[in-house]
Design a protein around this motif. Structure first.
Motif, PDB file in Angstrom:
ATOM      1  N   ARG A   1       0.830  -1.205   0.000  1.00 51.17           N
ATOM      2  CA  ARG A   1       0.000   0.000   0.000  1.00 51.17           C
ATOM      3  C   ARG A   1       0.866   1.256   0.000  1.00 51.17           C
ATOM      4  NH1 ARG A   1      -5.164   0.741   0.817  1.00 51.17           N
ATOM      5  NH2 ARG A   1      -5.596  -1.327   1.668  1.00 51.17           N
ATOM      6  N   GLY A   2       0.549   2.187  -0.898  1.00 47.47           N
ATOM      7  CA  GLY A   2       1.250   3.460  -0.961  1.00 47.47           C
ATOM      8  C   GLY A   2       2.583   3.422  -1.691  1.00 47.47           C
ATOM      9  N   SER A   3       2.958   2.257  -2.208  1.00 43.82           N
ATOM     10  CA  SER A   3       4.269   2.105  -2.854  1.00 43.82           C
ATOM     11  C   SER A   3       4.299   2.584  -4.304  1.00 43.82           C
ATOM     12  CB  SER A   3       4.688   0.626  -2.833  1.00 43.82           C
ATOM     13  OG  SER A   3       3.800  -0.151  -3.639  1.00 43.82           O
ATOM     14  N   GLY A   4       3.141   2.641  -4.944  1.00 47.54           N
ATOM     15  CA  GLY A   4       3.091   2.982  -6.368  1.00 47.54           C
ATOM     16  C   GLY A   4       3.494   1.825  -7.264  1.00 47.54           C
ATOM     17  N   THR A   5       3.624   0.636  -6.710  1.00 53.45           N
ATOM     18  CA  THR A   5       4.095  -0.527  -7.472  1.00 53.45           C
ATOM     19  C   THR A   5       3.118  -0.944  -8.554  1.00 53.45           C
ATOM     20  OG1 THR A   5       5.337  -1.393  -5.600  1.00 53.45           O
ATOM     21  CG2 THR A   5       4.716  -2.982  -7.302  1.00 53.45           C
ATOM     22  N   ILE A   6       3.649  -1.085  -9.747  1.00 55.29           N
ATOM     23  CA  ILE A   6       2.984  -1.730 -10.877  1.00 55.29           C
ATOM     24  C   ILE A   6       4.049  -2.633 -11.482  1.00 55.29           C
ATOM     25  CG2 ILE A   6       1.906  -1.465 -13.144  1.00 55.29           C
ATOM     26  CD1 ILE A   6       0.118  -0.366 -10.962  1.00 55.29           C
ATOM     27  N   CYS A   7       3.968  -3.930 -11.162  1.00 57.32           N
ATOM     28  CA  CYS A   7       5.012  -4.874 -11.567  1.00 57.32           C
ATOM     29  C   CYS A   7       4.402  -6.025 -12.361  1.00 57.32           C
ATOM     30  CB  CYS A   7       5.731  -5.420 -10.333  1.00 57.32           C
ATOM     31  SG  CYS A   7       7.015  -6.620 -10.725  1.00 57.32           S
ATOM     32  N   LEU A   8       4.860  -6.199 -13.586  1.00 60.70           N
ATOM     33  CA  LEU A   8       4.447  -7.341 -14.392  1.00 60.70           C
ATOM     34  C   LEU A   8       5.384  -8.487 -14.097  1.00 60.70           C
ATOM     35  CD1 LEU A   8       1.965  -6.935 -16.218  1.00 60.70           C
ATOM     36  CD2 LEU A   8       3.194  -4.822 -15.884  1.00 60.70           C
ATOM     37  N   ASN A   9       4.798  -9.653 -13.833  1.00 63.58           N
ATOM     38  CA  ASN A   9       5.554 -10.821 -13.397  1.00 63.58           C
ATOM     39  C   ASN A   9       5.447 -11.958 -14.415  1.00 63.58           C
ATOM     40  OD1 ASN A   9       6.135  -9.738 -10.672  1.00 63.58           O
ATOM     41  ND2 ASN A   9       3.936  -9.883 -10.435  1.00 63.58           N
ATOM     42  N   GLY A  10       6.437 -12.830 -14.398  1.00 63.87           N
ATOM     43  CA  GLY A  10       6.422 -14.008 -15.265  1.00 63.87           C
ATOM     44  C   GLY A  10       6.453 -13.613 -16.732  1.00 63.87           C
ATOM     45  N   ALA A  11       5.758 -14.387 -17.555  1.00 55.32           N
ATOM     46  CA  ALA A  11       5.765 -14.150 -18.999  1.00 55.32           C
ATOM     47  C   ALA A  11       5.297 -12.746 -19.365  1.00 55.32           C
ATOM     48  CB  ALA A  11       4.902 -15.196 -19.700  1.00 55.32           C
ATOM     49  N   ALA A  12       4.388 -12.174 -18.566  1.00 53.86           N
ATOM     50  CA  ALA A  12       3.890 -10.824 -18.834  1.00 53.86           C
ATOM     51  C   ALA A  12       5.005  -9.782 -18.802  1.00 53.86           C
ATOM     52  CB  ALA A  12       2.794 -10.455 -17.841  1.00 53.86           C
ATOM     53  N   ALA A  13       6.086 -10.079 -18.088  1.00 59.57           N
ATOM     54  CA  ALA A  13       7.217  -9.147 -18.010  1.00 59.57           C
ATOM     55  C   ALA A  13       7.841  -8.915 -19.380  1.00 59.57           C
ATOM     56  CB  ALA A  13       8.268  -9.672 -17.036  1.00 59.57           C
ATOM     57  N   ARG A  14       7.671  -9.855 -20.292  1.00 58.42           N
ATOM     58  CA  ARG A  14       8.209  -9.696 -21.653  1.00 58.42           C
ATOM     59  C   ARG A  14       7.370  -8.750 -22.505  1.00 58.42           C
ATOM     60  NH1 ARG A  14      12.544 -12.685 -22.578  1.00 58.42           N
ATOM     61  NH2 ARG A  14      12.790 -14.696 -21.546  1.00 58.42           N
ATOM     62  N   ARG A  15       6.199  -8.399 -22.029  1.00 60.43           N
ATOM     63  CA  ARG A  15       5.282  -7.553 -22.792  1.00 60.43           C
ATOM     64  C   ARG A  15       5.402  -6.071 -22.454  1.00 60.43           C
ATOM     65  NH1 ARG A  15       0.976 -10.599 -25.676  1.00 60.43           N
ATOM     66  NH2 ARG A  15       1.616 -12.741 -25.354  1.00 60.43           N
ATOM     67  N   VAL A  16       6.280  -5.749 -21.485  1.00 59.67           N
ATOM     68  CA  VAL A  16       6.423  -4.365 -21.032  1.00 59.67           C
ATOM     69  C   VAL A  16       7.896  -4.019 -20.822  1.00 59.67           C
ATOM     70  CG1 VAL A  16       4.186  -4.373 -19.842  1.00 59.67           C
ATOM     71  CG2 VAL A  16       6.266  -4.912 -18.564  1.00 59.67           C
TER      72      VAL A  16
END
Length: 114
Positions: A64-79
């Motif tokens: 909470r409050g971190s501003g985190t938007i992290c794509l994980n696993g295979a989705a990480a290759r899309r960003v």
């Protein structure tokens, strides 16, 4: 008859991390999840404004409050870190009720804060 319509979206969030060696998902700051009425494990569609990619995954609660938007696993290759994305949640409703649904729209700032 049921149709799928927009329930909520987090519009123009900035990707802060991409973790390829992680079980697939998207980690989202809990403040943003609450504001958009998105729950852990919910299926979402991700639209990457930088490269046009569209894909589905599920949400993991971020600090909470971190501003985190992290794509994980295979989705990480899309960003790429710094990409601007839209996180979209849908719901199924009876067609007659669809016109009464008011989607929640969340517009975070450049640091993914409300």
């Amino acid at each position: 008859m049921y149709i799928e319509i927009l329930k909520s979206k987090i519009h123009r969030a900035k990707v802060t991390q991409a973790e390829l060696n992680y079980v697939g998902s998207i980690t989202v700051d809990e403040d943003l999840m609450d504001a958009a009425d998105i729950v852990a494990g919910e299926k979402v569609q991700i639209v990457n404004n930088n490269n046009g990619e569209r894909f589905e995954t599920y949400v993991i609660t971020g600090e909470r409050g971190s501003g985190t938007i992290c794509l994980n696993g295979a989705a990480a290759r899309r960003v790429q870190v710094g990409d601007i994305i839209i996180i979209i949640s849908y719901c199924s409703v009876k067609k007659k009720k669809a016109k009464s649904i008011k989607p929640i729209l969340v517009f975070p700032d450049e640091n993914n804060k409300l």
